[in-house]
Motif scaffolding. Structure first.
Motif, PDB file in Angstrom:
ATOM      1  N   GLY A 177      -6.933  -5.947  -5.174  1.00 18.18           N
ATOM      2  CA  GLY A 177      -6.608  -4.564  -4.850  1.00 18.18           C
ATOM      3  C   GLY A 177      -6.864  -3.623  -6.015  1.00 18.18           C
ATOM      4  O   GLY A 177      -7.639  -3.929  -6.927  1.00 18.18           O
ATOM      5  N   GLY A 194      -4.167   2.162  -2.494  1.00 20.71           N
ATOM      6  CA  GLY A 194      -5.028   1.580  -1.471  1.00 20.71           C
ATOM      7  C   GLY A 194      -4.340   1.343  -0.142  1.00 20.71           C
ATOM      8  O   GLY A 194      -3.188   1.705   0.075  1.00 20.71           O
ATOM      9  N   LYS A 195      -5.074   0.680   0.753  1.00 18.96           N
ATOM     10  CA  LYS A 195      -4.580   0.382   2.100  1.00 18.96           C
ATOM     11  C   LYS A 195      -4.200  -1.086   2.256  1.00 18.96           C
ATOM     12  O   LYS A 195      -3.810  -1.515   3.333  1.00 18.96           O
ATOM     13  CB  LYS A 195      -5.637   0.759   3.131  1.00 18.96           C
ATOM     14  N   THR A 196      -4.362  -1.851   1.172  1.00 21.03           N
ATOM     15  CA  THR A 196      -3.963  -3.261   1.191  1.00 21.03           C
ATOM     16  C   THR A 196      -3.011  -3.514   0.014  1.00 21.03           C
ATOM     17  O   THR A 196      -2.959  -2.733  -0.936  1.00 21.03           O
ATOM     18  CB  THR A 196      -5.188  -4.198   1.055  1.00 21.03           C
ATOM     19  N   THR A 197      -2.309  -4.609   0.077  1.00 23.93           N
ATOM     20  CA  THR A 197      -1.379  -4.974  -0.988  1.00 23.93           C
ATOM     21  C   THR A 197      -2.145  -5.227  -2.287  1.00 23.93           C
ATOM     22  O   THR A 197      -3.199  -5.850  -2.279  1.00 23.93           O
ATOM     23  CB  THR A 197      -0.595  -6.237  -0.589  1.00 23.93           C
ATOM     24  N   THR A 198      -1.618  -4.711  -3.381  1.00 27.97           N
ATOM     25  CA  THR A 198      -2.179  -4.975  -4.707  1.00 27.97           C
ATOM     26  C   THR A 198      -1.392  -6.126  -5.327  1.00 27.97           C
ATOM     27  O   THR A 198      -0.164  -6.123  -5.299  1.00 27.97           O
ATOM     28  CB  THR A 198      -2.075  -3.731  -5.606  1.00 27.97           C
ATOM     29  N   PRO A 226       0.820  -1.210   0.000  1.00 22.66           N
ATOM     30  CA  PRO A 226       0.000   0.000   0.000  1.00 22.66           C
ATOM     31  C   PRO A 226       0.860   1.270   0.000  1.00 22.66           C
ATOM     32  O   PRO A 226       1.893   1.336   0.663  1.00 22.66           O
ATOM     33  CB  PRO A 226      -0.804  -0.090   1.294  1.00 22.66           C
ATOM     34  N   GLY A 227       0.408   2.252  -0.779  1.00 20.43           N
ATOM     35  CA  GLY A 227       1.070   3.551  -0.806  1.00 20.43           C
ATOM     36  C   GLY A 227       2.403   3.566  -1.533  1.00 20.43           C
ATOM     37  O   GLY A 227       3.110   4.572  -1.492  1.00 20.43           O
ATOM     38  N   ASN A 252       0.137   1.829  -6.028  1.00 22.40           N
ATOM     39  CA  ASN A 252      -0.926   1.259  -5.202  1.00 22.40           C
ATOM     40  C   ASN A 252      -1.462   2.361  -4.290  1.00 22.40           C
ATOM     41  O   ASN A 252      -0.836   2.698  -3.287  1.00 22.40           O
ATOM     42  CB  ASN A 252      -0.399   0.087  -4.374  1.00 22.40           C
TER      43      ASN A 252
END
Length: 188
Positions: A141, A174-178, A118-119, A172
């Motif tokens: 994701g 999002g807050k979860t792994t893509t 994430p990030g 990425n």
């Protein structure tokens, strides 16, 4: 190949140096072509520095390789079956991006599974995309993929075929792994 341990770093270093030398390039010439400093190239080739994904992306274009071709050379030839336990895994020391070479090496089609934390984001110049047909299939994701001036917002299940080679960024937001799969085929 896991990026953990000296053996993987040493094989990557030797492979990069061997390819550079086989192309008749000095370290200074590669530095000029890639924009990577001569000092950093020396550290990588001596196994003193673990290169990031972005740095490898800058080096492989002038060497005439894709990332998959580089890691195939690092691992050496194997049979037609690539069991998960034997699939080379490389982790970018800067972003935590993980790259697993899923398909057996030396095939016409290369499949690469990627996990992007994430990030985080990874950018590449256009050179690694010149000699391949490239598609991205998002498995889990969200992936923001920048291709030149175009931005593609991809969700799980979406598949994108890349256009002409341009600078690209995988991000990425999002807050979860893509997780995504990259499919590469050499251009005819």
């Amino acid at each position: 190949m896991t990026s953990d341990g000296d053996d993987g770093t040493a094989r990557l270093a030797a492979t990069l140096q061997g390819v550079r030398e086989s192309r008749g390039l000095s370290a200074n010439a590669l530095a000029d072509l890639s924009g990577v400093s001569r000092a950093m190239i020396g550290k990588i080739e001596r196994g003193e520095a673990q290169p990031t994904a972005a740095l490898l992306g800058r080096l492989i274009g002038p060497l005439g390789l894709t990332m998959s071709e580089l890691f195939t050379r690092v691992e050496g030839p194997r049979n037609r079956l690539a069991r998960r336990a034997d699939q080379p895994l490389w982790t970018d020391p800067e972003t935590g991006y993980q790259r697993r070479a899923v398909s057996p090496p030396d095939g016409h089609l290369q499949l690469v599974e990627v996990e992007l934390p994430p990030g985080r984001s990874v950018s590449y110049p256009p050179d690694p995309f010149v000699r391949t047909h490239h598609q991205i299939w998002v498995l889990a994701g969200r992936l923001l993929f920048r291709e030149g001036d175009a931005e593609h917002d991809l969700a799980a299940g979406d598949c994108l075929e890349l256009g002409p080679p341009q600078p690209c960024t995988y991000a990425n937001p999002g807050k979860t792994t893509t997780r995504y799969l990259v499919a590469l085929a050499k251009n005819a």
